[in-house]
Design a protein around this motif. Structure first.
Motif, PDB file in Angstrom:
ATOM      1  N   SER A  16       0.830  -1.208   0.000  1.00  0.00           N
ATOM      2  CA  SER A  16       0.000   0.000   0.000  1.00  0.00           C
ATOM      3  C   SER A  16       0.862   1.256   0.000  1.00  0.00           C
ATOM      4  O   SER A  16       1.992   1.253   0.495  1.00  0.00           O
ATOM      5  CB  SER A  16      -0.902   0.027   1.239  1.00  0.00           C
ATOM      6  N   VAL A  63      -8.903   0.305 -10.901  1.00  0.00           N
ATOM      7  CA  VAL A  63      -8.495   0.557  -9.515  1.00  0.00           C
ATOM      8  C   VAL A  63      -9.659   0.440  -8.533  1.00  0.00           C
ATOM      9  O   VAL A  63      -9.457   0.512  -7.323  1.00  0.00           O
ATOM     10  CB  VAL A  63      -7.826   1.943  -9.363  1.00  0.00           C
ATOM     11  N   ARG A  66      -9.721  -1.041  -4.883  1.00  0.00           N
ATOM     12  CA  ARG A  66      -8.353  -1.064  -4.334  1.00  0.00           C
ATOM     13  C   ARG A  66      -7.894   0.330  -3.919  1.00  0.00           C
ATOM     14  O   ARG A  66      -7.124   0.465  -2.967  1.00  0.00           O
ATOM     15  CB  ARG A  66      -7.375  -1.618  -5.378  1.00  0.00           C
ATOM     16  N   ASN A  83      -4.228   0.437  -2.190  1.00  0.00           N
ATOM     17  CA  ASN A  83      -4.017  -0.868  -1.560  1.00  0.00           C
ATOM     18  C   ASN A  83      -3.921  -1.955  -2.621  1.00  0.00           C
ATOM     19  O   ASN A  83      -4.316  -1.752  -3.769  1.00  0.00           O
ATOM     20  CB  ASN A  83      -5.169  -1.179  -0.606  1.00  0.00           C
ATOM     21  N   SER A  84      -3.420  -3.100  -2.217  1.00  0.00           N
ATOM     22  CA  SER A  84      -3.306  -4.250  -3.125  1.00  0.00           C
ATOM     23  C   SER A  84      -2.659  -3.844  -4.441  1.00  0.00           C
ATOM     24  O   SER A  84      -3.156  -4.178  -5.527  1.00  0.00           O
ATOM     25  CB  SER A  84      -4.691  -4.862  -3.388  1.00  0.00           C
ATOM     26  N   LYS A  86      -0.427  -3.482  -7.724  1.00  0.00           N
ATOM     27  CA  LYS A  86       0.014  -4.435  -8.735  1.00  0.00           C
ATOM     28  C   LYS A  86       1.130  -3.795  -9.557  1.00  0.00           C
ATOM     29  O   LYS A  86       1.194  -2.567  -9.666  1.00  0.00           O
ATOM     30  CB  LYS A  86      -1.154  -4.792  -9.659  1.00  0.00           C
ATOM     31  N   ASP A  89       0.283  -0.966 -11.814  1.00  0.00           N
ATOM     32  CA  ASP A  89      -0.009   0.349 -11.243  1.00  0.00           C
ATOM     33  C   ASP A  89       1.207   1.273 -11.297  1.00  0.00           C
ATOM     34  O   ASP A  89       1.109   2.455 -10.955  1.00  0.00           O
ATOM     35  CB  ASP A  89      -0.456   0.212  -9.783  1.00  0.00           C
TER      36      ASP A  89
END
Length: 125
Positions: A16, A63, A66, A83-84, A86, A89
């Motif tokens: 995060s 997104v 997340r 958050n979460s 990848k 991103d």
């Protein structure tokens, strides 16, 4: 108005980060605020937006669930909680301000009048 984005960095996938965008001026609370991102070799794309009051938000499908956009008008600051994360991103993230509050939220980058300098988010796999 001047916008200053911060909070980017290197994070592992699944981690995060929280981005912040501080705005100068006394009219921040009347603006729609948005976050966009641009990956190397790609066009700038919409990530999230929030209405002047904070009651309406919009997210890109990639997104949704997340990322969370929020704002504190007393501090002239908008946030993007990510958050979460990848690897996809990974990008430079920009905050932007739209003077036309009547839109509610805005997803088109051409609707925005002011842009910050960007902060780099790198997500490693």
């Amino acid at each position: 108005v001047q916008l200053q984005a911060s909070g980017g960095g290197l994070v592992q996938a699944g981690g995060s980060l929280r981005l912040s965008c501080a705005a100068s001026g006394r009219t921040f609370s009347t603006y729609i605020m948005g976050w966009f991102r641009q990956a190397p070799g790609k066009e700038r794309e919409f990530v999230a937006a929030i209405s002047w009051s904070g009651t309406s938000t919009s997210y890109a499908d990639s997104v949704k669930g997340r990322f969370t956009i929020s704002r504190d008008n007393a501090k002239n600051t908008v946030y993007l909680q990510m958050n979460s994360l990848k690897p996809e991103d990974t990008a430079v993230y920009f905050c932007a301000a739209d003077r036309n509050a009547a839109r509610g939220t805005a997803t088109n980058l051409y609707d925005y009048d002011y842009w910050g300098q960007g902060t780099l988010v790198t997500v490693s796999s």
